[in-house]
Motif scaffolding. Sequence first.
Motif, PDB file in Angstrom:
ATOM      1  N   SER A  99       0.833  -1.202   0.000  1.00 53.04           N
ATOM      2  CA  SER A  99       0.000   0.000   0.000  1.00 53.04           C
ATOM      3  C   SER A  99       0.861   1.244   0.000  1.00 53.04           C
ATOM      4  O   SER A  99       1.758   1.390   0.833  1.00 53.04           O
ATOM      5  CB  SER A  99      -0.912   0.015   1.236  1.00 53.04           C
ATOM      6  OG  SER A  99      -1.638   1.231   1.300  1.00 53.04           O
ATOM      7  N   GLU A 130      -0.607   4.325   0.125  1.00 56.24           N
ATOM      8  CA  GLU A 130      -1.537   5.390   0.495  1.00 56.24           C
ATOM      9  C   GLU A 130      -0.799   6.509   1.215  1.00 56.24           C
ATOM     10  O   GLU A 130       0.128   6.275   1.997  1.00 56.24           O
ATOM     11  CB  GLU A 130      -2.642   4.835   1.395  1.00 56.24           C
ATOM     12  CG  GLU A 130      -3.546   3.828   0.711  1.00 56.24           C
ATOM     13  CD  GLU A 130      -4.596   3.280   1.656  1.00 56.24           C
ATOM     14  OE1 GLU A 130      -4.705   3.821   2.774  1.00 56.24           O
ATOM     15  OE2 GLU A 130      -5.286   2.313   1.286  1.00 56.24           O
ATOM     16  N   ASP A 131      -1.234   7.733   0.946  1.00 55.72           N
ATOM     17  CA  ASP A 131      -0.575   8.895   1.536  1.00 55.72           C
ATOM     18  C   ASP A 131      -0.486   8.793   3.054  1.00 55.72           C
ATOM     19  O   ASP A 131       0.550   9.114   3.648  1.00 55.72           O
ATOM     20  CB  ASP A 131      -1.337  10.176   1.166  1.00 55.72           C
ATOM     21  CG  ASP A 131      -1.322  10.449  -0.323  1.00 55.72           C
ATOM     22  OD1 ASP A 131      -0.562   9.765  -1.041  1.00 55.72           O
ATOM     23  OD2 ASP A 131      -2.064  11.332  -0.776  1.00 55.72           O
ATOM     24  N   GLU A 132      -1.572   8.357   3.683  1.00 58.69           N
ATOM     25  CA  GLU A 132      -1.610   8.319   5.147  1.00 58.69           C
ATOM     26  C   GLU A 132      -0.552   7.377   5.702  1.00 58.69           C
ATOM     27  O   GLU A 132       0.096   7.675   6.712  1.00 58.69           O
ATOM     28  CB  GLU A 132      -3.004   7.884   5.620  1.00 58.69           C
ATOM     29  CG  GLU A 132      -4.104   8.869   5.277  1.00 58.69           C
ATOM     30  CD  GLU A 132      -5.467   8.390   5.735  1.00 58.69           C
ATOM     31  OE1 GLU A 132      -5.511   7.320   6.402  1.00 58.69           O
ATOM     32  OE2 GLU A 132      -6.466   9.059   5.453  1.00 58.69           O
TER      33      GLU A 132
END
Length: 232
Positions: free
Chosen positions: A86, A88-90
């Motif tokens: 992953s 994802e930005d977070e």
Amino acid sequence: MNKFAVSIVDDHALFRRGVADIIRQSGQFKMNKEYACGLDFLSEWHCDEIDILLLDVQMPEISGIEVLKQIRELEAPFKVIILSASLEDEIVLDAIRYGAHGFLPKDTLPEDILMKLNQVMQGETVLHANGIQILAEQLRHSSLSGRLALKQALVPLEQQQLLSEMTQREQETLRLIAKGLNNKLIARELGISDGTVKVYVKNLLRKLNVHSRLELSVWVHRHLSSTHFDIH
């Protein structure tokens, strides 16, 4: 020549063993231990010889980010590279916030994984593609809040105050870190020793209240590149 010891935490056995084989066959590193979950690693790591930990993020029972947080709270001496499916930005932001030395996708080529391991052991922080620039842009234009925000936007007076607390050499070091230089190259550029650079980096981390070289770079891109303040 002593080989750096690598351990890996990943709940996917096939991927974990594949990476372990890459390490064993490299001739540059030695494979230390494989862990199928973060809890096992946290209970045993102090008995192991580790220079670099390769850490998955999405695992049952406890996530890789939580493992990373506990590693930092325990002030473990080894370096950590996140290997995740992953991007994802977070997840990337959390990994940086809690002091990861690198973040790479799981489809990274074997030779690139070995290259990044070498770079991390040389004091660099590694990201996929143009990670620092991407993160800087996201931080400028996003309204991230809570734990996902690395820092709240600083007003110019606060920026000036932080810069005024740095020596000229620390400012020069910060500028070169933001350009992606490792300690050895910074030392060569400034005509000082590697040890002195390490002292400057430690001071900068403390003064800016951040946890990693990458976060120092992001701080510069976010707070200085779009202002009238410059690092001499």
